[in-house]
Design a protein around this motif. Structure first.
Motif, mmCIF file in Angstrom:
data_model
loop_
_atom_site.group_PDB
_atom_site.id
_atom_site.type_symbol
_atom_site.label_atom_id
_atom_site.label_comp_id
_atom_site.label_asym_id
_atom_site.label_seq_id
_atom_site.Cartn_x
_atom_site.Cartn_y
_atom_site.Cartn_z
ATOM 1 N N UNK A 14 0.837 -1.191 0.000
ATOM 2 C CA UNK A 14 0.000 0.000 0.000
ATOM 3 C C UNK A 14 0.878 1.250 0.000
ATOM 4 N N UNK A 15 0.515 2.236 -0.830
ATOM 5 C CA UNK A 15 1.217 3.511 -0.823
ATOM 6 C C UNK A 15 0.214 4.640 -0.603
ATOM 7 N N UNK A 16 0.712 5.746 -0.109
ATOM 8 C CA UNK A 16 -0.090 6.945 0.070
ATOM 9 C C UNK A 16 0.588 8.072 -0.680
ATOM 10 N N UNK A 17 -0.204 8.839 -1.421
ATOM 11 C CA UNK A 17 0.315 9.994 -2.156
ATOM 12 C C UNK A 17 -0.351 11.229 -1.566
ATOM 13 N N UNK A 18 0.477 12.196 -1.148
ATOM 14 C CA UNK A 18 -0.038 13.430 -0.563
ATOM 15 C C UNK A 18 0.412 14.610 -1.410
ATOM 16 N N UNK A 60 8.672 17.703 -8.610
ATOM 17 C CA UNK A 60 9.402 17.622 -7.345
ATOM 18 C C UNK A 60 8.592 16.766 -6.386
ATOM 19 N N UNK A 61 9.226 15.760 -5.793
ATOM 20 C CA UNK A 61 8.529 14.913 -4.830
ATOM 21 C C UNK A 61 9.508 14.411 -3.786
ATOM 22 N N UNK A 62 8.961 14.033 -2.654
ATOM 23 C CA UNK A 62 9.753 13.446 -1.579
ATOM 24 C C UNK A 62 9.155 12.086 -1.283
ATOM 25 N N UNK A 63 9.992 11.080 -1.110
ATOM 26 C CA UNK A 63 9.523 9.726 -0.836
ATOM 27 C C UNK A 63 10.039 9.309 0.533
ATOM 28 N N UNK A 84 5.229 12.444 -1.328
ATOM 29 C CA UNK A 84 4.741 13.808 -1.153
ATOM 30 C C UNK A 84 5.022 14.577 -2.435
ATOM 31 N N UNK A 85 3.958 15.028 -3.086
ATOM 32 C CA UNK A 85 4.061 15.780 -4.332
ATOM 33 C C UNK A 85 4.237 17.247 -3.976
ATOM 34 N N UNK A 86 5.357 17.823 -4.414
ATOM 35 C CA UNK A 86 5.693 19.218 -4.106
ATOM 36 C C UNK A 86 5.318 20.130 -5.266
ATOM 37 N N UNK A 87 5.377 21.438 -5.002
ATOM 38 C CA UNK A 87 5.178 22.428 -6.065
ATOM 39 C C UNK A 87 6.263 22.257 -7.118
ATOM 40 N N UNK A 88 5.923 22.563 -8.364
ATOM 41 C CA UNK A 88 6.928 22.520 -9.415
ATOM 42 C C UNK A 88 8.000 23.562 -9.161
#
Length: 61
Positions: A3-7, A46-49, A55-59
Motif C-alpha cells: 500500500x502507498x499513500x500519495x499526498x 518535485x517529490x519526496x519519498x 509527497x508531491x511538491x510544487x513545481x
C-alpha cells in the motif's frame, strides 16, 4: 510495496495515471493505493519519498 499513500503539498491539482486511467489528486489532498506502485505513472515533478508515502511538491521554476 504493497500500500502507498500519495499526498499533495501543491496549490494546484496533480494528475497522474493509475491502471491506464487519469486520476486527479486535488491540491492538499491525500490518496491511498492498495496495490502499490505497479500500476501508477507519476509525471515528473518535485517529490519526496518516505517509506510508503510520496509527497508531491510544487513545481520548481
Amino acid at each position: 510495496m504493497d500500500k502507498i499513500t500519495i499526498r499533495s503539498d501543491r496549490d494546484t491539482d496533480y494528475t497522474f495515471i493509475y491502471k491506464g486511467e487519469e486520476v486527479v489528486l486535488g491540491a492538499g489532498k491525500i490518496i491511498s493505493i492498495a496495490d502499490g506502485l505497479s500500476d501508477v505513472v507519476l509525471p515528473t515533478c518535485a517529490m519526496k519519498i518516505s517509506n510508503n508515502l510520496i509527497i508531491i511538491k510544487e513545481d520548481v521554476k
